[in-house]
Every structure is written in structure tokens, then in C-alpha cells.
Design a protein around this motif. Structure first.
Motif, PDB file in Angstrom:
ATOM      1  N   ASP A  50       0.840  -1.191   0.000  1.00  0.00           N
ATOM      2  CA  ASP A  50       0.000   0.000   0.000  1.00  0.00           C
ATOM      3  C   ASP A  50       0.880   1.247   0.000  1.00  0.00           C
ATOM      4  N   GLN A  51       0.244   2.435   0.140  1.00  0.00           N
ATOM      5  CA  GLN A  51       1.026   3.662   0.005  1.00  0.00           C
ATOM      6  C   GLN A  51       2.034   3.850   1.126  1.00  0.00           C
ATOM      7  N   PHE A  52       1.871   3.108   2.245  1.00  0.00           N
ATOM      8  CA  PHE A  52       2.807   3.213   3.363  1.00  0.00           C
ATOM      9  C   PHE A  52       3.925   2.165   3.289  1.00  0.00           C
ATOM     10  N   GLY A  53       3.827   1.271   2.315  1.00  0.00           N
ATOM     11  CA  GLY A  53       4.808   0.204   2.208  1.00  0.00           C
ATOM     12  C   GLY A  53       4.407  -1.075   2.911  1.00  0.00           C
ATOM     13  N   ASN A  54       3.151  -1.156   3.421  1.00  0.00           N
ATOM     14  CA  ASN A  54       2.685  -2.369   4.083  1.00  0.00           C
ATOM     15  C   ASN A  54       2.311  -3.430   3.057  1.00  0.00           C
ATOM     16  N   THR A  55       2.633  -4.678   3.351  1.00  0.00           N
ATOM     17  CA  THR A  55       2.274  -5.777   2.461  1.00  0.00           C
ATOM     18  C   THR A  55       0.768  -5.988   2.464  1.00  0.00           C
ATOM     19  N   VAL A  56       0.189  -6.112   1.281  1.00  0.00           N
ATOM     20  CA  VAL A  56      -1.249  -6.295   1.127  1.00  0.00           C
ATOM     21  C   VAL A  56      -1.571  -7.789   1.119  1.00  0.00           C
ATOM     22  N   THR A  57      -2.527  -8.193   1.951  1.00  0.00           N
ATOM     23  CA  THR A  57      -3.057  -9.560   1.919  1.00  0.00           C
ATOM     24  C   THR A  57      -4.577  -9.476   1.991  1.00  0.00           C
ATOM     25  N   GLU A  58      -5.222 -10.649   1.989  1.00  0.00           N
ATOM     26  CA  GLU A  58      -6.677 -10.678   2.076  1.00  0.00           C
ATOM     27  C   GLU A  58      -7.199  -9.992   3.330  1.00  0.00           C
ATOM     28  N   GLN A  59      -6.413 -10.025   4.419  1.00  0.00           N
ATOM     29  CA  GLN A  59      -6.879  -9.468   5.684  1.00  0.00           C
ATOM     30  C   GLN A  59      -6.008  -8.324   6.189  1.00  0.00           C
ATOM     31  N   SER A  60      -5.233  -7.722   5.297  1.00  0.00           N
ATOM     32  CA  SER A  60      -4.348  -6.651   5.752  1.00  0.00           C
ATOM     33  C   SER A  60      -5.108  -5.388   6.132  1.00  0.00           C
ATOM     34  N   TYR A  61      -6.390  -5.297   5.756  1.00  0.00           N
ATOM     35  CA  TYR A  61      -7.143  -4.089   6.111  1.00  0.00           C
ATOM     36  C   TYR A  61      -7.374  -3.991   7.621  1.00  0.00           C
ATOM     37  N   TYR A  62      -7.145  -5.086   8.348  1.00  0.00           N
ATOM     38  CA  TYR A  62      -7.296  -5.037   9.805  1.00  0.00           C
ATOM     39  C   TYR A  62      -6.184  -4.241  10.488  1.00  0.00           C
ATOM     40  N   ARG A  63      -5.014  -4.219   9.884  1.00  0.00           N
ATOM     41  CA  ARG A  63      -3.860  -3.648  10.574  1.00  0.00           C
ATOM     42  C   ARG A  63      -3.479  -2.277  10.017  1.00  0.00           C
ATOM     43  N   THR A  64      -2.797  -1.518  10.860  1.00  0.00           N
ATOM     44  CA  THR A  64      -2.241  -0.227  10.475  1.00  0.00           C
ATOM     45  C   THR A  64      -0.782  -0.220  10.892  1.00  0.00           C
ATOM     46  N   GLY A  65       0.122  -0.285   9.926  1.00  0.00           N
ATOM     47  CA  GLY A  65       1.538  -0.358  10.255  1.00  0.00           C
ATOM     48  C   GLY A  65       1.868  -1.698  10.882  1.00  0.00           C
ATOM     49  N   GLY A  66       2.889  -1.695  11.727  1.00  0.00           N
ATOM     50  CA  GLY A  66       3.302  -2.899  12.418  1.00  0.00           C
ATOM     51  C   GLY A  66       4.451  -3.608  11.742  1.00  0.00           C
ATOM     52  N   ASP A  67       5.075  -4.493  12.507  1.00  0.00           N
ATOM     53  CA  ASP A  67       6.186  -5.291  11.997  1.00  0.00           C
ATOM     54  C   ASP A  67       5.596  -6.589  11.454  1.00  0.00           C
ATOM     55  N   VAL A  68       5.447  -6.670  10.133  1.00  0.00           N
ATOM     56  CA  VAL A  68       4.722  -7.772   9.496  1.00  0.00           C
ATOM     57  C   VAL A  68       5.604  -8.412   8.428  1.00  0.00           C
ATOM     58  N   LYS A  69       5.615  -9.739   8.401  1.00  0.00           N
ATOM     59  CA  LYS A  69       6.269 -10.483   7.330  1.00  0.00           C
ATOM     60  C   LYS A  69       5.252 -11.431   6.709  1.00  0.00           C
ATOM     61  N   VAL A  70       5.290 -11.534   5.397  1.00  0.00           N
ATOM     62  CA  VAL A  70       4.368 -12.407   4.671  1.00  0.00           C
ATOM     63  C   VAL A  70       5.179 -13.424   3.875  1.00  0.00           C
ATOM     64  N   ILE A  71       4.894 -14.695   4.101  1.00  0.00           N
ATOM     65  CA  ILE A  71       5.511 -15.780   3.351  1.00  0.00           C
ATOM     66  C   ILE A  71       4.498 -16.235   2.313  1.00  0.00           C
ATOM     67  N   THR A  72       4.845 -16.135   1.042  1.00  0.00           N
ATOM     68  CA  THR A  72       3.898 -16.417  -0.030  1.00  0.00           C
ATOM     69  C   THR A  72       4.002 -17.863  -0.512  1.00  0.00           C
ATOM     70  N   ARG A  73       3.022 -18.260  -1.344  1.00  0.00           N
ATOM     71  CA  ARG A  73       3.016 -19.607  -1.902  1.00  0.00           C
ATOM     72  C   ARG A  73       4.248 -19.843  -2.772  1.00  0.00           C
ATOM     73  N   ASP A  74       4.649 -18.830  -3.497  1.00  0.00           N
ATOM     74  CA  ASP A  74       5.816 -18.958  -4.354  1.00  0.00           C
ATOM     75  C   ASP A  74       7.053 -19.294  -3.534  1.00  0.00           C
ATOM     76  N   GLU A  75       7.189 -18.629  -2.402  1.00  0.00           N
ATOM     77  CA  GLU A  75       8.328 -18.896  -1.526  1.00  0.00           C
ATOM     78  C   GLU A  75       8.256 -20.305  -0.934  1.00  0.00           C
ATOM     79  N   ILE A  76       7.079 -20.713  -0.498  1.00  0.00           N
ATOM     80  CA  ILE A  76       6.906 -22.051   0.073  1.00  0.00           C
ATOM     81  C   ILE A  76       7.318 -23.120  -0.928  1.00  0.00           C
ATOM     82  N   GLU A  77       6.929 -22.948  -2.185  1.00  0.00           N
ATOM     83  CA  GLU A  77       7.240 -23.955  -3.196  1.00  0.00           C
ATOM     84  C   GLU A  77       8.715 -23.960  -3.571  1.00  0.00           C
TER      85      GLU A  77
END
Length: 816
Positions: A50-77
Motif C-alpha cells: 500500500d502507500q505506506f509500504g505495508n504488504t497487502v493480503t486478504e486481511q491486511s485491512y485489519y492492521r495499520t503499520g506494524g512489523d509484518v512479514k508475509v511468506i507467499t506460496r511462491d516462496e513455500i514452493e
């Protein structure tokens, strides 16, 4: 040979050829967000943040900022993670409190159970945004009465990683919707949805210690408009006993009883009625049988002479100068050097095990969607059956006597001064050394009742409930209201006051409420106030109230500000409340009989992130957890009563006791991601955390620990984990070849709890696309075969939680 046969042959040849490289598997911090799946649409790189640099996910609208890491399907495979634990453990600040093997990881004790984020084990586990914990869970047995803060959730038994699309790790309580008790943070597992094109995948791998992995998935859509999406996944993984490297001797040992065999099946169906209306049905089944080894033996004492010393001191007692047995002189724990070696009998000799079967159903109807926010109603049901059989016999009953001590005194009335006679006596009455004669060991097991039987009364955990969420976008305001009604129960068998087996059911109803307003003040500033409400009813045991009702309203406030097009800052504050579990309310423990209280406090977070030239991103995060009441669980000198021959006997010594305490915990994390060029990416990270506890005066820690300040019972908490965690990820991807190297460096480990002050661990993976449909790979963990531990236990010698030795897996993945 037909085309398919040629492809399979090519895959096998490629796997054999690749073994010459050696390597292991892990991921980088780049999150592979250039092209990933979001809902049922492919999201390109410009939508991944998003415009703040936060990773977008299906449920990212719940959070504002924060220390977040997202592991994607591509990475898992590409990294070939074998389970959720392996995927998440590479994130700085995340620690799994288990010895690194599969069997028994979550069945024995608080030190061997759960997850911590930035040193805090008050972590919430979610699947598609829904909590999967059970407030009546007794996964750590009766030890909840001593203040354990375990989640009661085995992460690797939540869902098969082949069915996972993304893993969203939120450090700290920044996502307020998930509850006031998510002090440490949240792990949100987002499951895979059916894609537009129909495709099946078969992934087979094999490797060290007889480990075999089989994955099959089928994904696609149906209907003229492709509005029906479906995903089906089948999974099986099995392994013989794990090997580990001992930090005391440098030798490699086999952890007897650590074998496992686990299977799962997952179905998800999504029906889109319009752009805003969808019905989702998810069914998850998992089952397994795991060994029960408890701890890794100290090879320094893995010999018959030391075994006899250890088991005699633990089971019989201590002798004086004349060889007479001192009364009440048995020696357990770290004072009896190598004591935890005795646990090898459980898994190696008696084949002790744990087993589980989980069936989860989740039905969710989304009836509106505004500004990426969902409005939905959800029904869910969880039924988890698990059981363990931990069988061991250290001594035979004395002939005509009431105890092994009586037998010894009868056989040596004038003391055991003859060493050979004592050795013969030990061989007759005490369990033989498991690393010695197998015939002696098998004979011992046979005359002590045989191997571990199937559990007679496996307990059930059941949970069902309903969740309603309504979201509206009104001008500058994105409003969310969410309420969940949850009914949890725990069904088990136990002995009553007459030592008869009885059925018991523990129940508790809970109500969670949540209101959030994300205020878009302007393009550069978001302010998000939130209120959470929780009501936990009384625990009931067979319909009789056990007390424990609690309710609270906890506020939270998060702010994020965009400094310019390349950087942003955020700050957050939240009030936290973690209610105690069932046994905490109905039992007190130790001489002090301390009544425990709900854990309460405040968490403050600050963060900054900056991107240079679209190639380098830096994130800095700091958090302070200030608990006005937390629960400390450490060995304290205390008195207790045991019953011998139906008569009470008073004992005293250092024993684990839970007390109320104040806690201040600080955590600092920094990450740097850099894209060197179109082929190479590098990610580096550093994590540091520290606790400061304040407790009631008069509590004294075990002096054998050798602390300078023995009055602080919690001094040891920081000693039970490395103070610093550094990671470096190097990734290469060009054409048909991709590879990743992960370096984990742990420093600041205290030698009172660890076998070394620092550990350097390397994992490596290599993938090669033979064709567009066929990929072969190698994944090696602990590439240099280091001896190391990432957690420790105050009861046992350093090294009792040794991590696995070098393991290699080779495999092939075929799409059709």
C-alpha cells in the motif's frame, strides 16, 4: 518410452545429479511479492504494497503499520518447507520452543510447547482470520495450574503446508481485531483457493533418516463464468528416527522414538455470486502418530557407568560414606548430571507416542465488500482428538517390600561397599542402559508390561461458534464491527478421589467483540482507534462451576504517517488482557499457594521503513511490553505433599511454581532487503530482546544455577534463549535455475543453558526446471552439520533440546 516416462526419468536423473551440490532450503526476506495470488486475482508488484509500504493480503485491512512479514506460496514452493514451523522459524524474533524433532513436540511440558514472538509466548494462531485455539485445551496437561502461557496449538497440526497460500506473521498486538490476548503477536495462515485454470500437482521427495514426503493437489474452476473455484490437497509425510549433533562431544546421535507418520486432506470451495458475494466452504482433516522422545540425550554421559549413576540417584537415592542409603535422597534435574538421559527409555525402549486426529469445518458467506473490507457471517466447528502414552519403568518393585529403597536396605543392611555387588544389584532392579545390549533392554520391557499400548481414553477438544462482521467505507472512515460467540469443551477421563476412572467435560463460553475505525485523514496519514470486548464465562466441570469468569474492554490506537514517497513511520499502543486457563482457577501450587490473576498490561510499538531506488528496503521496529501482572514460572524452594502407601509424606526442595509478577520486555528488530540485480537478492535481519521482571520478595531461585542475584526468580528467562538472532539470505534466480542460502547466527547464549555461546547454521536449496511442468530440487538443512540449540530448559543440562543434524531431501514436482 513415452513422453511422460521420459519426463519422470529425467527428473530422477536430475535429482541424482544434483546431490553432488550438497545444500539445504530456506527463504529470503524479499517475500517474493512480484507476482502472487490475492483472493482469486493475480496481483502484480505495484499492488503488493500500500502507500505506506505495508504488504497487502486478504486481511491486511485489519492492521495499520506494524512489523509484518508475509511468506507467499511462491516462496513455500521454491524453498520446499516441510511444515509451517520450518517456514516461519527463519523470521527474526520468532522462536519455537521445541527441540526440533517432530514426535512429542507439543505433548510434554511448557518448555516443549508453543511459539514465542519477540520472547512472548502469548501468540494467537489463525486460519483465514479465525482463531483455532481452544480455551479449555489441556495440551500441556495439569501444568496450566503452574502458569504456562502456551497457545495449546501445535502449529504443524493446524493444516498441511501444501494447502497454505500465505503465512502472515504480525509481531505484537498491532492487528487489534484478533484479540486482547495477542500480546506477542499473530500468525495468520491463509489457505489456498482454486485458480482459474485447472491444474494438478504431484510433489514427491525423499531423504535423510528415511523421510518421505508425498503431496498431491488439484486446483481449478468450473461454470461458464468460472465462478466456482475449488482446491483439493492430499499430503503424507513419514520419517524414521531423527539424528542430532551433541554439543558436548560433537558426536552425532540417533534420537530414539522420534519417528512419525502424518496424513492430511484439505478441500476448499469458493462460489462467487457477484463481485461482493461469495460462499466459502473449507474442510480440513489431519491425523498422525508421532514418537515421544521428550529430550535429546547428553552423549557425554551416554555410557553404562554414567547411566547406572544417574538412574540410581534418581530412583533409589544417594549413599553416604559407608554406602548406606540416605533417607529421601533421590536427585532429579540438572543437579543429577545427565538426568534427562533417562527419558530415552520412553521412546527408544517403550515406543511411547502421541497421536491426533483433527476435523475442522468452516463455512463463510461474504455478503458485501467495500474498500477491500469484507462483511460476512461465518459458522465453524472443530473436533480435535489427541492422546499420548508415555510409558517408562525405571525400577522393579522389591520382592516382599514396599519400595525400591526398602529392597536396597534389605539387601545391603550394612551399606553397599562392594562396587561389583552394587552393580549386580542395579542390573537386577533398575532399567538397563538403552545404548547397550538390546536383548537386555527387550527383556526389561517384557517383564515390565511391554511397550506402550494404545490410549484407552483419548481426550477430545471441541469448539464451534458463529462470527459476524460488518464493514462500511464512509468517506474518510473505514469502519469494522465484529462479534464472535464461541463454545469450547474438553472431554477427558481422570481418576476421582476413590481412584476410579470417571468421565469429565470442561466447558467455557466466550464472546468477543471488536470495533475499529481506520481514519484516512489524508493521503499521508491513517489513524486507527479500536475497542475490543471480551467476556469469558465460568469454566464448568461436569456442569459444576469452577469460577474464572472475566470480562474486559481494551482500547488500542495505531497511527501511520507517510513521510515521503519512500518512507513511513508508525506508532501503536494497545491494552492487553490474557485470561487464565481452567486449571489456573481451580488449583494453586507450592508452599506459597499463590492465587494467580489474569495477565494485564500495555504494549507500545514504534517503526520506520524506507525504500531506496526501489531496490533496497530497511525496516526498524521497537516494542515495549509493560505488564502490570504477568505470570512467572520458575523453580522456587517450596514444600509439597506426596502420598506413599496412601499416607501423606512432606517433601521440600526447588520445584517449578507460578507466581504473579511485573514484566517489562523490550524487543528490537531491523531488516534490510536489497535486490543486487535481476538475478540476485539479499536480505539481512537482526533481532534482540530482553525481559526485566519484578516479583514478590522472599522467593529464592535454585542456588545451583549460580546466579549473582538469586532473589530474582526470573533471572533465568533470558538465559533460556539466545539474546541475539542474525539472519542473512542470499537468493539467485535465472532461467530454469533458482537457489537460496539462509544463514542463521545466534549469539549471546548463556553456557548455563546452552552448549555454546553462539551458533552459525546454514540451510540451502536448489531448484531446476527440467521442463515447464517438471521441477527437481534439493533441500538441505544444517548444511555444515552443526551442534546447536535454540531453546533450553531450566530443569536439565545444556543440550537437552539439541536441534537436528544435517538433513538432505531430494525431490521432483510435476504439474499436469
Amino acid at each position: 518410452m513415452n513422453t511422460t516416462g521420459k519426463r519422470i526419468s529425467a527428473a530422477l536423473l536430475a535429482c541424482l545429479a544434483l546431490t553432488t551440490f550438497g545444500g539445504g532450503a530456506q527463504a529470503s526476506f524479499d517475500e517474493h511479492l512480484d507476482n502472487y495470488q490475492l483472493d482469486t486475482k493475480v496481483v502484480k508488484g505495484d499492488r503488493s504494497k500500500d502507500q505506506f509500504g505495508n504488504t497487502v493480503t486478504e486481511q491486511s485491512y485489519y492492521r495499520t503499520g506494524g512489523d509484518v512479514k508475509v511468506i507467499t506460496r511462491d516462496e513455500i514452493e521454491k524453498r520446499h518447507y516441510s511444515d509451517l514451523t520450518e517456514a516461519i522459524k527463519r523470521i527474526p524474533g520468532v522462536t519455537f520452543q521445541n527441540p526440533g524433532y517432530r514426535g512429542g513436540e507439543y505433548g510434554y511440558d511448557p518448555f516443549n510447547n508453543g511459539i514465542s514472538i519477540n520472547g512472548d509466548s502469548r501468540v494467537i494462531i489463525l486460519v483465514d482470520g479465525r482463531r483455532v485455539d481452544n480455551v479449555t485445551s489441556a495440551r500441556v496437561g495439569s501444568r496450566t495450574g503452574r502458569g504456562t502461557k502456551s497457545t495449546g496449538v501445535n502449529l504443524d497440526q493446524v493444516i498441511n503446508i501444501n494447502a497454505v497460500d500465505k503465512i502472515e506473521v504480525i509481531k505484537g498486538p498491532g492487528a487489534s481485531v484478533y484479540g486482547s490476548d495477542a500480546t506477542g503477536g499473530v500468525i495468520n495462515i491463509i489457505t489456498r483457493k482454486g485458480e482459474e485454470a485447472n491444474e494438478a500437482t504431484l510433489d514427491i521427495s525423499t531423504g535423510s533418516w528415511g523421510k518421505h514426503n508425498y503431496d498431491f493437489s488439484y486446483s481449478g474452476s468450473a461454470g461458464n463464468d468460472n465462478s466456482l473455484h475449488y482446491y483439493v490437497g492430499l499430503h503424507r509425510v513419514m520419517s524414521h528416527d531423527t539424528k542430532y549433533r551433541d554439543g558436548h562431544t560433537g558426536d552425532t546421535g540417533t534420537l530414539g522414538g522420534s519417528r512419525f507418520d502424518e496424513r492430511s486432506g484439505n478441500i476448499r470451495i469458493d462460489k462467487d455470486f457477484s463481485e461482493t458475494d461469495r460462499l466459502t466452504v473449507s474442510i480440513n482433516h489431519q491425523q498422525g502418530k508421532d514418537g515421544y522422545p521428550i529430550s535429546t540425550p547428553n552423549l557425554q554421559y551416554w555410557n553404562e557407568a554414567d547411566w547406572n549413576r544417574i538412574i540410581f540417584a534418581a530412583e533409589v537415592g544417594t549413599l553416604d560414606d559407608q554406602g548406606r542409603l540416605k533417607p529421601n535422597s533421590t536427585v532429579w534435574g540438572r543437579v543429577n548430571k545427565g538426568y534427562h538421559n533417562l527419558f530415552a527409555l520412553d521412546g527408544l525402549a517403550y515406543n511411547s507416542f502421541s497421536q491426533y486426529k483433527n476435523n475442522d469445518i468452516d463455512v463463510k458467506y461474504t455478503f458485501d465488500r467495500q474498500a477491500d473490507m469484507e462483511s460476512f457471517i461465518r459458522l465453524y466447528h472443530q473436533l480435535h482428538t489427541y492422546g499420548d502414552v508415555d510409558k517408562y519403568v525405571w525400577s522393579l518393585p522389591g520382592t516382599g517390600h514396599t519400595s525400591i529403597q526398602d529392597q536396597f536396605n534389605a539387601d545391603f543392611p550394612n551399606g553397599a561397599t562392594d562396587k561389583e555387588a552394587l552393580k549386580t544389584w542395579i542390573k537386577k532392579y533398575l532399567a538397563p542402559f538403552p545404548g547397550g545390549s538390546m536383548s537386555d533392554l527387550e527383556a526389561w520391557v517384557a517383564k515390565t508390561g511391554g511397550k506402550a499400548p494404545a490410549p484407552k481414553y483419548p481426550p477430545d477438544e471441541k469448539k464451534y461458534g458463529v462470527q459476524l462482521q460488518v464493514s462500511r467505507s464512509l468517506g474518510k472512515h473505514d469502519l469494522i464491527g465484529n462479534v464472535t460467540y464461541d463454545k469450547a469443551s474438553y472431554y477427558y477421563h481422570d481418576t476421582d478421589e476413590n481412584y476410579d476412572i470417571k468421565e469429565y467435560t470442561m466447558r467455557r463460553d466466550s464472546l468477543y467483540g471488536y470495533v475499529q475505525d481506520k481514519i484516512h485523514v489524508n493521503d499521508n496519514l491513517d489513524i486507527t482507534p479500536a475497542l475490543r470486548f471480551v467476556y469469558n464465562g465460568n469454566y464448568t466441570k461436569n456442569g459444576v462451576s469452577q469460577k474464572g469468569a472475566t470480562h474486559a474492554v481494551t482500547p488500542a490506537l495505531n497511527v501511520q504517517y507517510k513521510l515521503d514517497d519512500t518512507s513511513s513511520v508508525y506508532a501503536g499502543w494497545t491494552r492487553v488482557l490474557r485470561p487464565l486457563r481452567s486449571e489456573d482457577y481451580i488449583s494453586t501450587y507450592g508452599e506459597y499457594k499463590t492465587p494467580l490473576h489474569d495477565e494485564k498490561g500495555n504494549v507500545y510499538t514504534l517503526g520506520y521503513q524506507k525504500t531506496w531506488n526501489k531496490k533496497t528496503t530497511v525496516g526498524v521496529n521497537y516494542s515495549l511490553t509493560d505488564m502490570t501482572n504477568a505470570i512467572a514460572y520458575m523453580p522456587i524452594f517450596t514444600k509439597w505433599t506426596v502420598y506413599e502407601n496412601n499416607a501423606p509424606v512432606q517433601k521440600q526442595g526447588f520445584r517449578s511454581t507460578a507466581v504473579n509478577a511485573k514484566e517489562k520486555k523490550t524487543a528490537f528488530n531491523i531488516t534490510v532487503d536489497h535486490k543486487l540485480n535481476q538475478y540476485w537478492t539479499v536480505g539481512a535481519a537482526y533481532s534482540h530482546l530482553s525481559d526485566k521482571w519484578g516479583v514478590k520478595s522472599g522467593y529464592v531461585v535454585d542456588p545451583s544455577w549460580g546466579y549473582n542475584d538469586s532473589g530474582d526468580i526470573n533471572t533465568g528467562i533470558n538465559k533460556l534463549r539466545p539474546a541475539n538472532h542474525y539472519t542473512l539470505n542470499v537468493n539467485y534466480e535465472k532461467g530454469k535455475l533458482s537457489s537460496g542460502l539462509l544463514i542463521n547466527y545466534y549469539t549471546g547464549a548463556n553456557v548455563e543453558a546452552f552448549t555454546a555461546r553462539r551458533f552459525l547454521i546454514l540451510d540451502w536449496n536448489l531448484n531446476y526446471d527440467v521442463t515447464k511442468d517438471l521441477t527437481t530440487y534439493i533441500a538441505v538443512t544444517n548444511l555444515t552439520n552443526q551442534a546447536y540449540e535454540t531453546s533450553s530448559n531450566f530443569r536439565y543440562d545444556p543440550g537437552s533440546s539439541a536441534m537436528p543434524a544435517r538433513q538432505m531431501m531430494i525431490g521432483a514436482k510435476y504439474k499436469f
